[in-house]
Scaffold this motif. Structure first.
Motif, PDB file in Angstrom:
ATOM      1  N   HIS A 124       0.824  -1.194  -0.155  1.00 55.43           N
ATOM      2  CA  HIS A 124       0.101   0.037   0.244  1.00 55.43           C
ATOM      3  C   HIS A 124       0.870   1.229  -0.035  1.00 55.43           C
ATOM      4  CE1 HIS A 124      -3.518   2.643   0.891  1.00 55.43           C
ATOM      5  NE2 HIS A 124      -2.688   3.179   1.827  1.00 55.43           N
ATOM      6  N   ASP A 125       1.709   1.380   0.825  1.00 53.07           N
ATOM      7  CA  ASP A 125       2.738   2.576   0.983  1.00 53.07           C
ATOM      8  C   ASP A 125       3.564   2.636  -0.041  1.00 53.07           C
ATOM      9  OD1 ASP A 125       1.502   3.239   3.544  1.00 53.07           O
ATOM     10  OD2 ASP A 125       2.926   2.467   4.547  1.00 53.07           O
ATOM     11  N   LYS A 128       1.127   4.209  -2.944  1.00 52.50           N
ATOM     12  CA  LYS A 128       0.551   5.765  -2.597  1.00 52.50           C
ATOM     13  C   LYS A 128       1.891   6.646  -2.855  1.00 52.50           C
ATOM     14  CE  LYS A 128      -1.488   7.794   1.158  1.00 52.50           C
ATOM     15  NZ  LYS A 128      -2.029   7.867   2.781  1.00 52.50           N
ATOM     16  N   LYS A 363      -7.444   6.309  -6.588  1.00 57.47           N
ATOM     17  CA  LYS A 363      -6.645   7.104  -5.352  1.00 57.47           C
ATOM     18  C   LYS A 363      -5.674   6.261  -5.189  1.00 57.47           C
ATOM     19  CE  LYS A 363      -9.688   5.089  -1.854  1.00 57.47           C
ATOM     20  NZ  LYS A 363     -10.462   5.565  -0.579  1.00 57.47           N
ATOM     21  N   PRO A 364      -4.437   6.921  -4.992  1.00 53.27           N
ATOM     22  CA  PRO A 364      -3.184   6.181  -4.920  1.00 53.27           C
ATOM     23  C   PRO A 364      -2.974   5.069  -3.755  1.00 53.27           C
ATOM     24  CG  PRO A 364      -2.591   8.394  -5.176  1.00 53.27           C
ATOM     25  CD  PRO A 364      -4.055   8.322  -5.069  1.00 53.27           C
ATOM     26  N   GLY A 365      -2.634   3.782  -3.839  1.00 53.50           N
ATOM     27  CA  GLY A 365      -2.563   2.892  -2.614  1.00 53.50           C
ATOM     28  C   GLY A 365      -3.157   1.593  -3.240  1.00 53.50           C
TER      29      GLY A 365
END
Length: 400
Positions: A124-125, A128, A363-365
């Motif tokens: 995830h990070d 993102k 959305k980023p992630g």
């Protein structure tokens, strides 16, 4: 421009490619890659070379090869319909090349029959920070069943308490024994221990040991068995009011008898054995001799019924709704030359990709399907071949 690179050329990929090809307003340019170039060329021929403009050979286990291909194609999005073993290499390649990612099933290691989201959630990070999005499990189950749950939570409940996802294939393909998607993945999934969520913890069961006889709309009564399925893991995380969540799939007696015999003689094992000087996993050999799921479409009759029973509280009162889709094998074959199990996975992958490319879901992630607003996705299911129904039932068919 909305250029996509589709990786994988099996039965589900055939549906994704053909449905994307029908919608140039969402997918202006389609590229297709697989380990076997002839499969890509066949799909290109069937979909039109003006729509599938490039076909390529790639080893989806090899990050360097994937990076080279993605750099060459320069897609806006990679649609991964390869094997679940290959999710992480493809995600790594997308990160290295700065491209968004979508898949239909979560990662599982090849040497262990175990699947969970932890490996992909750990990205995830990275996604993102790179300004990239990864959408996980944009098939039917997982995928549409997650969206059904989110839709029910948004429109029918103040709190969701009980969730039972049901997957019934009431069709007949005429084969003595065959799986409706990749035999290796299918049999690994069925033969591992069952698992369900209740009162804040996971509980395990022996494989195919818990049965309910359920009446499915459009199909009738079928024996349904408790399995673990990956969407349970994300749904109980994102809907923390859920007290119990389970997954059920139908199997006929003949299917289970074949499976027990094969398991009894060791043919479902994933542990390699030596044969004629070579290492081979018995399940990989079994996959090679079973019918290709993509070959089952012709003459396949009957319906599927997949949906979610959701029980919860609305305005202080308990209620239950059932949201479901019926899909006709013969109609899927008429439209795209596929059986309904491939169709019900491929169409949501196309819809998820269209939502990302349009910025509707972006959305980023790293995200699961239920983390986005469900309404437009639900509209597109109706529009592109998977119409759904919502019925309020007097009580859930499942005991509390």
């Amino acid at each position: 421009m909305s250029r996509v690179l589709i990786i994988g050329a099996g039965g589900v990929s055939g549906v994704v490619v053909k449905k994307c090809a029908m919608l140039p307003e969402y997918f202006s340019e389609i590229h297709l890659a697989s380990r076997t170039i002839s499969k890509c060329e066949k799909l290109q021929q069937e979909s039109g070379k003006d729509r599938v403009v490039g076909v390529y050979t790639v080893d989806a286990d090899n990050v360097a090869e994937l990076v080279e291909l993605i750099t060459k194609v320069k897609p806006d999005l990679v649609i991964n319909v390869a094997l679940p073993y290959q999710d992480l290499p493809i995600m790594d390649a997308c990160l290295e090349t700065g491209v968004h990612y979508l898949d239909t099933a979560n990662y599982e290691p090849k040497d262990e029959a175990k699947f969970e989201y932890s490996w992909q959630w750990a990205y995830h990070d990275k996604f993102k920070e790179a300004g990239l999005m990864a959408l996980l499990g944009s098939g039917f189950d997982p995928g549409v069943t997650n969206v059904f749950t989110a839709y029910a939570a948004k429109h029918y409940f103040d709190e969701v308490h009980y969730l039972d996802i049901v997957d019934c294939n009431g069709g007949d393909h005429g084969q003595a024994f065959a799986t409706n998607f990749n035999p290796e993945i299918n049999i690994r999934e069925i033969t591992q221990r069952g698992k369900f969520w209740e009162n804040g913890e996971w509980h395990e069961t022996d494989p195919i040991s818990v049965r309910e006889d359920l009446d499915y709309p459009g199909v009738g009564v079928r024996a349904s068995y408790l399995l673990f399925h990956e969407e349970l893991e994300s749904l109980v995380k994102h809907f923390p009011t859920i007290k119990r969540a389970r997954f059920w799939m139908t199997f006929g007696d003949a299917y289970l008898n074949h499976l027990r015999v094969l398991e009894g003689v060791g043919m479902t094992s994933i542990k390699p054995i030596e044969y004629n000087g070579q290492q081979i996993a018995p399940l990989e050999f079994l996959k090679a001799v079973l019918p290709n799921p993509g070959s089952l479409a012709e003459g396949y009759e009957g319906m599927t019924c997949i949906g979610t029973y959701v029980t919860g509280i609305k305005d202080g009162k308990e209620k239950t709704v059932f949201i479901y889709n019926n899909c006709d094998h013969a109609k899927c074959n008429d439209e795209v030359g596929a059986q309904a199990v491939s169709y019900t996975t491929g169409v949501p992958a196309m819809i998820g990709a269209s939502m990302m490319l349009q910025g509707k879901w972006m959305k980023p992630g790293v995200w699961n399907m239920e983390q986005f607003d469900p309404d437009e996705f639900m509209d597109r299911l109706n529009q592109y071949g998977l119409p759904w129904q919502v019925v309020e039932v007097e009580q859930s068919p499942f005991k509390k």
